[in-house]
Design an enzyme around this catalytic site. Structure first.
Site, PDB file in Angstrom:
ATOM      1  N   THR A   1       0.825  -1.206   0.000  1.00  0.00           N
ATOM      2  CA  THR A   1       0.000   0.000   0.000  1.00  0.00           C
ATOM      3  C   THR A   1       0.862   1.260   0.000  1.00  0.00           C
ATOM      4  OG1 THR A   1      -1.493   1.301   1.402  1.00  0.00           O
ATOM      5  CG2 THR A   1      -0.134  -0.312   2.524  1.00  0.00           C
ATOM      6  N   ASP A   2       0.298   2.340  -0.528  1.00  0.00           N
ATOM      7  CA  ASP A   2       1.018   3.618  -0.489  1.00  0.00           C
ATOM      8  C   ASP A   2       1.176   4.140   0.948  1.00  0.00           C
ATOM      9  OD1 ASP A   2      -1.633   4.367  -0.013  1.00  0.00           O
ATOM     10  OD2 ASP A   2      -1.725   5.874  -1.601  1.00  0.00           O
ATOM     11  N   GLU A   3       0.381   3.563   1.885  1.00  0.00           N
ATOM     12  CA  GLU A   3       0.452   4.059   3.269  1.00  0.00           C
ATOM     13  C   GLU A   3       1.815   3.794   3.907  1.00  0.00           C
ATOM     14  OE1 GLU A   3      -2.800   3.620   5.909  1.00  0.00           O
ATOM     15  OE2 GLU A   3      -4.290   3.705   4.316  1.00  0.00           O
TER      16      GLU A   3
ATOM     17  N   TYR B   1      -1.648  -0.269  11.237  1.00  0.00           N
ATOM     18  CA  TYR B   1      -1.879  -0.942   9.945  1.00  0.00           C
ATOM     19  C   TYR B   1      -0.713  -0.709   8.989  1.00  0.00           C
ATOM     20  CZ  TYR B   1      -3.352  -1.340   5.089  1.00  0.00           C
ATOM     21  OH  TYR B   1      -3.386  -1.638   3.731  1.00  0.00           O
TER      22      TYR B   1
ATOM     23  N   LYS C   1       2.119  -3.323   7.390  1.00  0.00           N
ATOM     24  CA  LYS C   1       2.334  -3.528   5.951  1.00  0.00           C
ATOM     25  C   LYS C   1       3.791  -3.224   5.584  1.00  0.00           C
ATOM     26  CE  LYS C   1      -0.350  -4.427   3.144  1.00  0.00           C
ATOM     27  NZ  LYS C   1      -0.805  -5.750   2.635  1.00  0.00           N
TER      28      LYS C   1
HETATM   29  P1  NAD Z   1     -10.249  -6.615   2.707  1.00  0.00           P
HETATM   30  O1  NAD Z   1     -10.178  -6.299   4.154  1.00  0.00           O
HETATM   31  O2  NAD Z   1     -11.455  -6.271   1.933  1.00  0.00           O
HETATM   32  O3  NAD Z   1     -10.012  -8.181   2.505  1.00  0.00           O
HETATM   33  C1  NAD Z   1      -9.021  -8.898   3.187  1.00  0.00           C
HETATM   34  C2  NAD Z   1      -9.253 -10.381   2.943  1.00  0.00           C
HETATM   35  O4  NAD Z   1      -8.186 -11.096   3.580  1.00  0.00           O
HETATM   36  C3  NAD Z   1     -10.560 -10.903   3.520  1.00  0.00           C
HETATM   37  O5  NAD Z   1     -11.197 -11.762   2.599  1.00  0.00           O
HETATM   38  C4  NAD Z   1     -10.113 -11.678   4.747  1.00  0.00           C
HETATM   39  O6  NAD Z   1     -10.983 -12.747   5.094  1.00  0.00           O
HETATM   40  C5  NAD Z   1      -8.747 -12.170   4.313  1.00  0.00           C
HETATM   41  N1  NAD Z   1      -7.860 -12.478   5.439  1.00  0.00           N
HETATM   42  C6  NAD Z   1      -7.618 -11.682   6.522  1.00  0.00           C
HETATM   43  N2  NAD Z   1      -6.782 -12.330   7.352  1.00  0.00           N
HETATM   44  C7  NAD Z   1      -6.481 -13.522   6.770  1.00  0.00           C
HETATM   45  C8  NAD Z   1      -5.662 -14.610   7.150  1.00  0.00           C
HETATM   46  N3  NAD Z   1      -4.984 -14.629   8.309  1.00  0.00           N
HETATM   47  N4  NAD Z   1      -5.582 -15.677   6.320  1.00  0.00           N
HETATM   48  C9  NAD Z   1      -6.283 -15.704   5.161  1.00  0.00           C
HETATM   49  N5  NAD Z   1      -7.083 -14.696   4.764  1.00  0.00           N
HETATM   50  C10 NAD Z   1      -7.172 -13.616   5.562  1.00  0.00           C
HETATM   51  O7  NAD Z   1      -8.949  -5.970   2.085  1.00  0.00           O
HETATM   52  P2  NAD Z   1      -8.748  -5.232   0.674  1.00  0.00           P
HETATM   53  O8  NAD Z   1      -9.185  -3.831   0.795  1.00  0.00           O
HETATM   54  O9  NAD Z   1      -9.281  -6.094  -0.405  1.00  0.00           O
HETATM   55  O10 NAD Z   1      -7.152  -5.214   0.606  1.00  0.00           O
HETATM   56  C11 NAD Z   1      -6.448  -6.333   0.059  1.00  0.00           C
HETATM   57  C12 NAD Z   1      -4.958  -6.051   0.119  1.00  0.00           C
HETATM   58  O11 NAD Z   1      -4.657  -4.878  -0.610  1.00  0.00           O
HETATM   59  C13 NAD Z   1      -4.444  -5.796   1.547  1.00  0.00           C
HETATM   60  O12 NAD Z   1      -3.189  -6.422   1.655  1.00  0.00           O
HETATM   61  C14 NAD Z   1      -4.305  -4.285   1.636  1.00  0.00           C
HETATM   62  O13 NAD Z   1      -3.287  -3.943   2.517  1.00  0.00           O
HETATM   63  C15 NAD Z   1      -3.955  -3.939   0.201  1.00  0.00           C
HETATM   64  N6  NAD Z   1      -4.368  -2.596  -0.267  1.00  0.00           N
HETATM   65  C16 NAD Z   1      -5.664  -2.188  -0.123  1.00  0.00           C
HETATM   66  C17 NAD Z   1      -6.047  -0.945  -0.650  1.00  0.00           C
HETATM   67  C18 NAD Z   1      -7.472  -0.465  -0.545  1.00  0.00           C
HETATM   68  O14 NAD Z   1      -7.734   0.692  -0.926  1.00  0.00           O
HETATM   69  N7  NAD Z   1      -8.414  -1.256  -0.076  1.00  0.00           N
HETATM   70  C19 NAD Z   1      -5.106  -0.155  -1.315  1.00  0.00           C
HETATM   71  C20 NAD Z   1      -3.790  -0.593  -1.415  1.00  0.00           C
HETATM   72  C21 NAD Z   1      -3.436  -1.841  -0.911  1.00  0.00           C
HETATM   73  O1  DAU Z   2      -4.084   4.160   0.562  1.00  0.00           O
HETATM   74  C1  DAU Z   2      -4.351   2.799   0.564  1.00  0.00           C
HETATM   75  C2  DAU Z   2      -5.163   2.420   1.785  1.00  0.00           C
HETATM   76  O2  DAU Z   2      -6.475   2.925   1.579  1.00  0.00           O
HETATM   77  C3  DAU Z   2      -5.188   0.924   2.033  1.00  0.00           C
HETATM   78  O3  DAU Z   2      -3.887   0.488   2.334  1.00  0.00           O
HETATM   79  C4  DAU Z   2      -6.143   0.571   3.175  1.00  0.00           C
HETATM   80  O4  DAU Z   2      -6.244  -0.833   3.307  1.00  0.00           O
HETATM   81  C5  DAU Z   2      -7.502   1.149   2.850  1.00  0.00           C
HETATM   82  O5  DAU Z   2      -8.405   0.889   3.918  1.00  0.00           O
HETATM   83  C6  DAU Z   2      -7.410   2.641   2.597  1.00  0.00           C
HETATM   84  O6  DAU Z   2      -7.054   3.350   3.810  1.00  0.00           O
HETATM   85  P1  DAU Z   2      -7.726   4.757   4.208  1.00  0.00           P
HETATM   86  O7  DAU Z   2      -7.561   4.933   5.665  1.00  0.00           O
HETATM   87  O8  DAU Z   2      -7.265   5.845   3.304  1.00  0.00           O
HETATM   88  O9  DAU Z   2      -9.259   4.428   3.809  1.00  0.00           O
HETATM   89  P2  DAU Z   2     -10.649   4.704   4.545  1.00  0.00           P
HETATM   90  O10 DAU Z   2     -11.725   4.355   3.567  1.00  0.00           O
HETATM   91  O11 DAU Z   2     -10.701   4.095   5.900  1.00  0.00           O
HETATM   92  O12 DAU Z   2     -10.638   6.282   4.751  1.00  0.00           O
HETATM   93  C7  DAU Z   2     -10.473   7.156   3.638  1.00  0.00           C
HETATM   94  C8  DAU Z   2     -10.458   8.574   4.186  1.00  0.00           C
HETATM   95  O13 DAU Z   2     -11.762   8.898   4.674  1.00  0.00           O
HETATM   96  C9  DAU Z   2      -9.522   8.782   5.360  1.00  0.00           C
HETATM   97  O14 DAU Z   2      -8.944  10.069   5.272  1.00  0.00           O
HETATM   98  C10 DAU Z   2     -10.430   8.702   6.586  1.00  0.00           C
HETATM   99  C11 DAU Z   2     -11.748   9.247   6.053  1.00  0.00           C
HETATM  100  N1  DAU Z   2     -12.965   8.676   6.670  1.00  0.00           N
HETATM  101  C12 DAU Z   2     -13.107   7.328   6.715  1.00  0.00           C
HETATM  102  C13 DAU Z   2     -14.232   6.760   7.276  1.00  0.00           C
HETATM  103  C14 DAU Z   2     -14.378   5.260   7.345  1.00  0.00           C
HETATM  104  C15 DAU Z   2     -13.961   9.520   7.146  1.00  0.00           C
HETATM  105  O15 DAU Z   2     -13.845  10.759   7.075  1.00  0.00           O
HETATM  106  N2  DAU Z   2     -15.076   8.955   7.705  1.00  0.00           N
HETATM  107  C16 DAU Z   2     -15.252   7.614   7.816  1.00  0.00           C
HETATM  108  O16 DAU Z   2     -16.283   7.162   8.360  1.00  0.00           O
END
Ligand code: NAD
Ligand code: DAU
Length: 339
Positions: A125-127, A153, A157
């Site tokens: 992730t970019d985080e 988190y 990562k």
């Molecule tokens: P998500 O939370 O929607 O899904 C995570 C999945 O992993 C779920 O199906 C969960 O059951 C499974 N899981 C959790 N723990 C596990 C374990 N111990 N063994 C097997 N499976 C397990 O997550 P997402 O948003 O789809 O993110 C997927 C990946 O992409 C993550 O690694 C996250 O860090 C990365 N990522 C997410 C975003 C985003 O915007 N959502 C952006 C950049 C990177």
């Molecule tokens: O940048 C990549 C990341 O993006 C991934 O690595 C993470 O897995 C993914 O969850 C996401 O993280 P963020 O923290 O950016 O996403 P989130 O949707 O939780 O929040 C987006 C922005 O919105 C953040 O600035 C917090 C704000 N927010 C979020 C929620 C849930 C609110 O203002 N209100 C809310 O209720």
């Protein structure tokens, strides 16, 4: 080609499973997912009967289960999406983030070493780069930006990324890492900003914006992320990190207002609530490397992607309604009731 996709019952992993089965009908895709609160087997229903797909309900932290799967399937590649992914939950309870995101990654890579692998790909992730100031729009994350994390988190990562690079250097494991910006699209779990706001707005519930809503995220349609990973695992250079993002920076408040507008809901639903602890201000990816080396460019513009996403939530209430009416209610109450 046999690929183990971990976390394939989650948001991005499931979209990746669909993408791969569709694009490579002769590949065997095995989804390894222990179905945490974020995993949803109903998401995978459309591919459950596909003879080239197998679902295995095990944790990536379970060494014996992971090794058994490697012995059965002899995978060519592992693409690791499995993670605890929600920043707010990591602030409440960091431990499970360390177990899954760091230990789980090492268990998978140990199996790759033991049984051999053509490619281990870590979905990061970019985080891991921390955040950028709002008053420096000229700054972007590149692959050489120092790791500088803010939340449990992102730290977990980053820890995993460092282990992946160490396994490459120390053991010669053929790894790649991708670091993507915020995704949005179908099957996004309702705890995250965009689906939470869509679903609350549909119920005429308050829209809880953290702080002043000025934080900036760089949004990418989930299919574009999946296509980028597809390119990296096939054509990316071993040992390399690739940033993925589409230069689509938006303030949270503007996203929430846009959702109100698209759904015909009043902005008076917007409620400013206590800010997230350690809240990152701005994320912004420089995707030059993946563009120059692999020819990747995003295909879905935000204006279209958000419309498609809202329509998906309107058309697929049967997917999210059981989630928001179940255990999620307790989570929501705990996180938002007195915020
Ligand atoms: P998500 O939370 O929607 O899904 C995570 C999945 O992993 C779920 O199906 C969960 O059951 C499974 N899981 C959790 N723990 C596990 C374990 N111990 N063994 C097997 N499976 C397990 O997550 P997402 O948003 O789809 O993110 C997927 C990946 O992409 C993550 O690694 C996250 O860090 C990365 N990522 C997410 C975003 C985003 O915007 N959502 C952006 C950049 C990177
Ligand atoms: O940048 C990549 C990341 O993006 C991934 O690595 C993470 O897995 C993914 O969850 C996401 O993280 P963020 O923290 O950016 O996403 P989130 O949707 O939780 O929040 C987006 C922005 O919105 C953040 O600035 C917090 C704000 N927010 C979020 C929620 C849930 C609110 O203002 N209100 C809310 O209720």
């Amino acid at each position: 080609m046999t690929i183990i996709v971990t976390g394939g019952a989650g948001f991005i992993g499931s979209n990746f499973v669909f993408h791969m089965l569709n694009k490579y009908p002769d590949y065997r895709i095995i989804c390894l997912d222990c179905l945490t609160y974020a995993g949803n087997l109903s998401t995978l229903e459309p591919v459950m009967d596909n003879p080239n797909f197998r679902f295995v309900k095990e944790s990536i932290t379970d060494r014996a289960a992971v090794e058994k799967l490697f012995e059965e399937e002899h995978p060519d590649m592992v693409v690791n999406f499995a993670a605890e992914s929600h920043v707010d939950r990591s602030i409440e309870n960091p431990q499970v983030f360390l177990d899954t995101n760091i230990i789980g990654t090492s268990v998978l890579m140990d199996a790759c070493r033991k049984y051999g692998i053509k490619r281990y790909h870590q979905v990061s992730t970019d985080e891991v780069y921390g955040d950028l100031p709002l008053d420096r729009p000229d700054l972007f994350f590149t692959e050489t930006t120092p790791i500088h994390t803010s939340s449990p988190y992102s730290s977990s990562k980053a820890g995993a990324d460092l282990l992946v690079l160490a396994y490459h250097r120390t053991y010669g494991l053929p790894v790649t890492i991708s670091r993507c910006s915020n995704n949005y699209g179908p099957y996004h779990f309702p705890e995250k900003l965009i689906p939470l706001m869509i679903i609350n707005a549909l119920h005429d519930k308050p829209l809880p914006v953290y702080g002043e809503g000025l934080n900036v995220r760089d949004w990418l349609y989930v299919e574009d992320h999946c296509k980028a990973i597809d390119l990296v695992i096939h054509n990316g250079r071993v040992g390399e990190v690739y940033n993925i993002g589409g230069h689509n920076e938006m303030r949270n408040i503007d996203i929430v207002k846009l959702i109100c507008k698209e759904l015909g809901k009043p902005e008076s639903l917007i409620t400013y609530v206590t800010d997230r602890k350690g809240h990152d201000m701005r994320y912004a990816i420089d995707p030059t490397k993946i563009h120059n080396e692999l020819g990747w460019l995003p295909e879905t513009m935000f204006a279209d992607g958000i419309k498609k996403t809202i329509k998906w939530y309107l058309d697929n209430e049967s997917w999210w309604e059981p989630i928001v009416s179940g255990e999620y209610q307790n989570y929501y109450e705990k996180m938002y009731a007195n915020r």
